[in-house]
Enzyme design. Structure first.
Site, PDB file in Angstrom:
ATOM      1  N   HIS A 172       8.894   5.780  12.491  1.00 43.38           N
ATOM      2  CA  HIS A 172       9.698   4.556  12.516  1.00 43.38           C
ATOM      3  C   HIS A 172      11.141   4.891  12.911  1.00 43.38           C
ATOM      4  O   HIS A 172      11.585   6.037  12.753  1.00 43.38           O
ATOM      5  CB  HIS A 172       9.734   3.914  11.115  1.00 43.38           C
ATOM      6  CG  HIS A 172       8.451   3.266  10.712  1.00 43.38           C
ATOM      7  ND1 HIS A 172       7.894   3.433   9.462  1.00 43.38           N
ATOM      8  CD2 HIS A 172       7.618   2.430  11.375  1.00 43.38           C
ATOM      9  CE1 HIS A 172       6.770   2.727   9.387  1.00 43.38           C
ATOM     10  NE2 HIS A 172       6.573   2.114  10.539  1.00 43.38           N
ATOM     11  N   CYS A 257      11.638   3.000   2.621  1.00 45.06           N
ATOM     12  CA  CYS A 257      10.323   2.330   2.711  1.00 45.06           C
ATOM     13  C   CYS A 257       9.833   1.744   1.401  1.00 45.06           C
ATOM     14  O   CYS A 257       8.963   0.877   1.406  1.00 45.06           O
ATOM     15  CB  CYS A 257       9.229   3.297   3.140  1.00 45.06           C
ATOM     16  SG  CYS A 257       9.692   4.732   4.028  1.00 45.06           S
TER      17      CYS A 257
HETATM   18  C1  LIG Z   1      11.003   4.100   7.241  1.00 48.89           C
HETATM   19  N1  LIG Z   1       9.611   4.377   6.933  1.00 48.89           N
HETATM   20  C2  LIG Z   1       9.258   5.730   7.096  1.00 48.89           C
HETATM   21  C3  LIG Z   1       8.773   3.347   6.514  1.00 48.89           C
HETATM   22  N2  LIG Z   1       9.245   2.220   6.421  1.00 48.89           N
HETATM   23  N3  LIG Z   1       7.464   3.473   6.226  1.00 48.89           N
HETATM   24  C4  LIG Z   1       6.686   4.650   6.023  1.00 48.89           C
HETATM   25  C5  LIG Z   1       5.209   4.352   6.076  1.00 48.89           C
HETATM   26  C6  LIG Z   1       4.371   5.572   5.888  1.00 48.89           C
HETATM   27  C7  LIG Z   1       2.900   5.294   5.969  1.00 48.89           C
HETATM   28  N4  LIG Z   1       2.154   6.444   5.588  1.00 48.89           N
HETATM   29  C8  LIG Z   1       2.481   4.858   7.357  1.00 48.89           C
HETATM   30  O1  LIG Z   1       2.141   5.716   8.161  1.00 48.89           O
HETATM   31  O2  LIG Z   1       2.481   3.677   7.635  1.00 48.89           O
END
Ligand SMILES: CN(C)C(=N)NCCC[C@H](N)C(=O)O
Length: 266
Positions: A172, A257
């Site tokens: 992200h 997150c």
């Molecule tokens: C800013 N970040 C990193 C986030 N808003 N979300 C992380 C999501 C992680 C999850 N395992 C996935 O791969 O979706």
């Protein structure tokens, strides 16, 4: 309908299936500990509360391994909540609970996909970095061009402008950079696609140092896995609250997150 006192934050209890969460840019760890994750999540929630936040729990989604990363399911700007269209199919069922929580909190709730935009609309909240009236949107991973355009359509109703940013190196946009209220963008250079693209870029010495949640005033919340970066922030006049979130980092998560923040000025 009960409108929570601000500052407030949505949080979502980790699924017992957390260890099955997605990993894309890092190696899968075989030792994610669900009990430790719950303890770390509680510590994170306690840190928000200690900073004066009202925390609102989105109903748990035990069958969705990544649901604890609630930031990805909605984008809040002022009183508007945009329910996202997560780019990973396994995460799409997370949005029902997020929508219900936003409605119950008295926000004006819209669906990202309700926008006059051509193409596949996909967007994760982790790709949305708000700096003042601008929302930078990372495109290239979970978020599509059409997703960024759809968000632009909705955020225009509350006077915000979307600026798309191509991302390649991380899951992200907020995996690589976060921002301080004065517009300083913080990142760990090896993981930032183009540090020069940011007018005011502050390099930090550790990957986890790139992720800050501004709690208000001069306080930032960050992972305890970045002690040198924490010192750098202290040297610049910030008070640092450092929390252990290692079990979530194993799944490509970070401090941003684990909540969706609602501020008076957001
Ligand atoms: C800013 N970040 C990193 C986030 N808003 N979300 C992380 C999501 C992680 C999850 N395992 C996935 O791969 O979706």
């Amino acid at each position: 309908m009960t409108t929570p006192a601000r500052p407030a934050a949505f949080v979502r209890r980790p699924s017992p299936r957390l260890s099955e969460g997605l990993v894309t840019h890092i190696e899968r760890s075989d030792d994610v500990d669900p009990d430790l994750a719950l303890t770390q999540w509680q510590g994170y929630v306690d840190a928000l509360r200690a900073a004066g936040y009202t925390t609102v729990e989105v109903d748990p989604a035990p069958d969705c391994p990544d649901s604890v990363f609630v930031e990805d399911a909605m984008v809040v700007a002022g009183d508007l909540a945009v329910v996202t269209a997560p780019g990973a199919p396994s995460r799409q069922p997370e949005t029902d609970g997020a929508r219900a929580a936003a409605v119950a909190a008295g926000l004006t709730v819209v669906d990202l996909t309700d926008a006059p935009v051509e193409g596949t609309i996909a967007l994760d909240g982790g790709d949305v970095l708000k700096v003042g009236d601008t929302a930078y949107v990372g495109v290239g991973g979970r978020t599509t061009e059409a997703g960024a355009q759809a968000l632009a359509h909705h955020l225009a109703t509350v006077g915000r402008t979307v600026v798309p940013v191509q991302i390649r190196k991380t899951l992200h946009l907020k995996s690589q950079v976060t921002a301080l209220p004065d517009g300083t963008v913080v990142g760990y250079e090896p993981l930032v696609d183009d540090p020069a693209a940011w007018p005011s870029f502050l390099a930090v010495p550790e990957p986890e140092g790139a992720h800050v949640v501004v709690l208000g005033g001069q306080t930032v919340l960050m992972s305890d896995q970045a002690p040198q970066s924490a010192q750098l922030f202290r040297d610049r006049g910030w008070e640092v609250v450092a929390v252990p979130i290692g079990e979530f980092v194993k799944l490509e998560g970070c401090v941003t997150c684990l909540s969706v923040r609602l501020h008076d000025t957001d």
